[in-house]
Design a protein around this motif. Structure first.
Motif, PDB file in Angstrom:
ATOM      1  N   TYR A 138       1.079  -1.158  -0.030  1.00  0.00           N
ATOM      2  CA  TYR A 138       0.039  -0.054  -0.032  1.00  0.00           C
ATOM      3  C   TYR A 138       1.083   1.160  -0.147  1.00  0.00           C
ATOM      4  O   TYR A 138       1.787   1.274   0.857  1.00  0.00           O
ATOM      5  N   ASP A 139       0.493   2.282  -0.882  1.00  0.00           N
ATOM      6  CA  ASP A 139       1.295   3.406  -0.964  1.00  0.00           C
ATOM      7  C   ASP A 139      -0.030   4.418  -0.790  1.00  0.00           C
ATOM      8  O   ASP A 139      -0.748   4.700  -1.726  1.00  0.00           O
ATOM      9  N   PRO A 140       0.325   5.325   0.382  1.00  0.00           N
ATOM     10  CA  PRO A 140      -0.800   6.235   0.494  1.00  0.00           C
ATOM     11  C   PRO A 140      -0.943   7.351  -0.287  1.00  0.00           C
ATOM     12  O   PRO A 140      -1.911   7.970  -0.785  1.00  0.00           O
ATOM     13  N   ALA A 141       0.276   7.626  -1.430  1.00  0.00           N
ATOM     14  CA  ALA A 141       0.267   8.583  -2.390  1.00  0.00           C
ATOM     15  C   ALA A 141      -0.476   7.863  -3.519  1.00  0.00           C
ATOM     16  O   ALA A 141      -1.023   8.754  -4.394  1.00  0.00           O
ATOM     17  N   GLY A 169     -11.618   2.522   6.049  1.00  0.00           N
ATOM     18  CA  GLY A 169     -11.465   3.280   7.242  1.00  0.00           C
ATOM     19  C   GLY A 169     -11.424   4.729   6.857  1.00  0.00           C
ATOM     20  O   GLY A 169     -10.961   5.053   5.513  1.00  0.00           O
ATOM     21  N   THR A 170     -11.534   5.755   7.656  1.00  0.00           N
ATOM     22  CA  THR A 170     -11.644   6.993   7.474  1.00  0.00           C
ATOM     23  C   THR A 170     -10.275   7.754   6.942  1.00  0.00           C
ATOM     24  O   THR A 170     -10.223   8.610   6.059  1.00  0.00           O
ATOM     25  N   GLU A 171      -9.205   7.200   7.323  1.00  0.00           N
ATOM     26  CA  GLU A 171      -8.052   7.594   6.687  1.00  0.00           C
ATOM     27  C   GLU A 171      -7.533   7.066   5.274  1.00  0.00           C
ATOM     28  O   GLU A 171      -7.078   8.170   4.558  1.00  0.00           O
ATOM     29  N   LEU A 176      -7.745   8.411  -0.564  1.00  0.00           N
ATOM     30  CA  LEU A 176      -8.391   8.265  -1.794  1.00  0.00           C
ATOM     31  C   LEU A 176      -8.684   9.641  -2.444  1.00  0.00           C
ATOM     32  O   LEU A 176      -8.447   9.718  -3.713  1.00  0.00           O
ATOM     33  N   LEU A 177      -9.119  10.429  -1.444  1.00  0.00           N
ATOM     34  CA  LEU A 177      -9.704  11.499  -1.817  1.00  0.00           C
ATOM     35  C   LEU A 177      -8.384  12.349  -2.245  1.00  0.00           C
ATOM     36  O   LEU A 177      -8.596  13.163  -3.320  1.00  0.00           O
ATOM     37  N   ASP A 178      -7.354  12.377  -1.504  1.00  0.00           N
ATOM     38  CA  ASP A 178      -6.325  13.260  -1.955  1.00  0.00           C
ATOM     39  C   ASP A 178      -5.687  12.926  -3.110  1.00  0.00           C
ATOM     40  O   ASP A 178      -4.840  13.702  -3.964  1.00  0.00           O
ATOM     41  N   ILE A 182     -11.233   8.556  -6.505  1.00  0.00           N
ATOM     42  CA  ILE A 182     -12.495   8.402  -6.213  1.00  0.00           C
ATOM     43  C   ILE A 182     -13.352   9.265  -7.425  1.00  0.00           C
ATOM     44  O   ILE A 182     -13.316  10.016  -7.854  1.00  0.00           O
ATOM     45  N   THR A 183     -14.307   7.943  -8.342  1.00  0.00           N
ATOM     46  CA  THR A 183     -14.823   8.711  -9.283  1.00  0.00           C
ATOM     47  C   THR A 183     -16.331   8.313  -9.263  1.00  0.00           C
ATOM     48  O   THR A 183     -16.797   7.683  -8.345  1.00  0.00           O
ATOM     49  N   ASP A 184     -17.176   9.047  -9.845  1.00  0.00           N
ATOM     50  CA  ASP A 184     -18.797   8.825  -9.730  1.00  0.00           C
ATOM     51  C   ASP A 184     -19.372   8.902  -8.448  1.00  0.00           C
ATOM     52  O   ASP A 184     -20.259   8.122  -8.166  1.00  0.00           O
ATOM     53  N   ALA A 185     -18.972   9.776  -7.520  1.00  0.00           N
ATOM     54  CA  ALA A 185     -19.295   9.857  -6.138  1.00  0.00           C
ATOM     55  C   ALA A 185     -20.757  10.029  -6.235  1.00  0.00           C
ATOM     56  O   ALA A 185     -21.632   9.426  -5.565  1.00  0.00           O
ATOM     57  N   SER A 186     -21.201  10.922  -7.139  1.00  0.00           N
ATOM     58  CA  SER A 186     -22.604  11.371  -7.235  1.00  0.00           C
ATOM     59  C   SER A 186     -23.654  10.395  -7.642  1.00  0.00           C
ATOM     60  O   SER A 186     -24.884  10.400  -7.455  1.00  0.00           O
TER      61      SER A 186
END
Length: 305
Positions: A138-141, A169-171, A176-178, A182-186
């Motif tokens: 896993y790479d946070p970036a 989890g929230t982190e 993912l946001l940063d 994330i796509t197609d959230a709406s």
């Protein structure tokens, strides 16, 4: 004024509708329910699983020869009902006459939402009971790369491309946001409740944020990886107001009776529940089958090396 208009069936229908709208994690897994216990023994119910058959093939020059006939045998997996989930509150005559003007809003809603929260906890706890998968770096970036690898692992187990979920989890969700991963959230999610829980698509996974998970935790799964089995208890014969109902993927019993020892009415919502990870059949190209758990649990802080 007295609440003579409180009708058990109406109260229960409202409660079940609230459950349906508020479910988040439980709405992403397989749910099996009936009005009462059945198809099992004691506190165990048998959940049906899809049949798996391999098509046969023969040369066209073999016309006239006997074909191979397979037998369909329905498969079931026993799921133990381990939890009696309930909410019981006492309501005095004074409250009913002076304070409670809307029974649904002031009594039903708080009770039912408490039950929903506990069922959400039950599903999350079942997911967290899976052993950690240590083969995913896993790479946070670049968190989406882990999702790509997890997708391949689940697809190799035979899971369809549609219906893949990731609870994070929230982190992890923040990462993912940063990373703009994330796509197609709406447009994502099967219900408005899921959209409100922050749902988006990442590498083919419908991804839902779950603050019950650890900050660094991810559960990758198909819908049939977990089953939440629900049964409504039989309403007691001696209760003045009672109803038991199954609707919209949920089963519940409501009882309203009078406790003369404290001179109060008592409202009780209750259901029986069991949740467990499931093994599904994987059909290989040679026609052989094996049982696999179509889910992966990853802690991003763990170094797979």
């Amino acid at each position: 004024m007295p609440h003579d208009f409180v009708i058990p069936e109406q109260v229960l229908s409202t409660a079940i509708a609230l459950v349906r709208d508020d479910l988040k994690m439980a709405a992403t897994v397989n749910r099996d329910y009936e009005d009462s216990f059945g198809g099992g023994r004691g506190t165990v119910v048998n959940v049906r699983t899809p049949n798996t058959l391999k098509a046969r093939r023969r040369k066209m020059t073999q016309d006239g020869t006997a074909i191979t006939v397979d037998t369909i045998t329905e498969s079931t997996i026993p799921v133990e009902m381990t939890e009696h989930v309930y909410s019981a509150v006492d309501v005095s005559d004074l409250q009913m006459r002076m304070d409670i003007t809307d029974f649904t809003r002031q009594v039903t809603v708080p009770q039912v939402r408490g039950i929903v929260e506990d069922l959400e906890n039950l599903v999350t706890e079942t997911m967290q009971a899976l052993p950690e998968t240590l083969t995913l770096a896993y790479d946070p970036a670049k968190p989406h790369l882990t999702f790509t690898r997890a997708r391949k692992m689940l697809r190799d187990l035979g899971l369809p491309a549609e219906g893949l979920w990731a609870a994070v989890g929230t982190e992890v969700y923040a990462e993912l946001l940063d990373a703009n991963a994330i796509t197609d959230a709406s447009q994502s999610g099967s219900t408005e409740a899921l959209r409100n829980a922050n749902v988006g698509r990442v590498r083919g996974f419908m991804t839902v944020e779950n603050n019950r998970l650890a900050d660094d935790e991810i559960i990758f799964y198909g819908r049939d990886a977990f089953t939440l089995a629900i049964r409504a208890p039989f309403p007691p014969d001696g209760a003045a107001f009672k109803a038991s109902q199954s609707e919209n993927g949920f089963a519940m019993t409501w009882v309203k009776d009078y406790d003369s020892t404290v001179l109060k009415d008592r409202s009780v919502f209750q259901t029986y529940a069991g949740c467990q990870s499931m093994r599904v059949k994987r059909l290989a190209s040679d026609g052989t089958t094996s049982l696999v758990v179509p889910a992966l649990r990853v802690l991003t802080s763990t170094d797979p090396a």
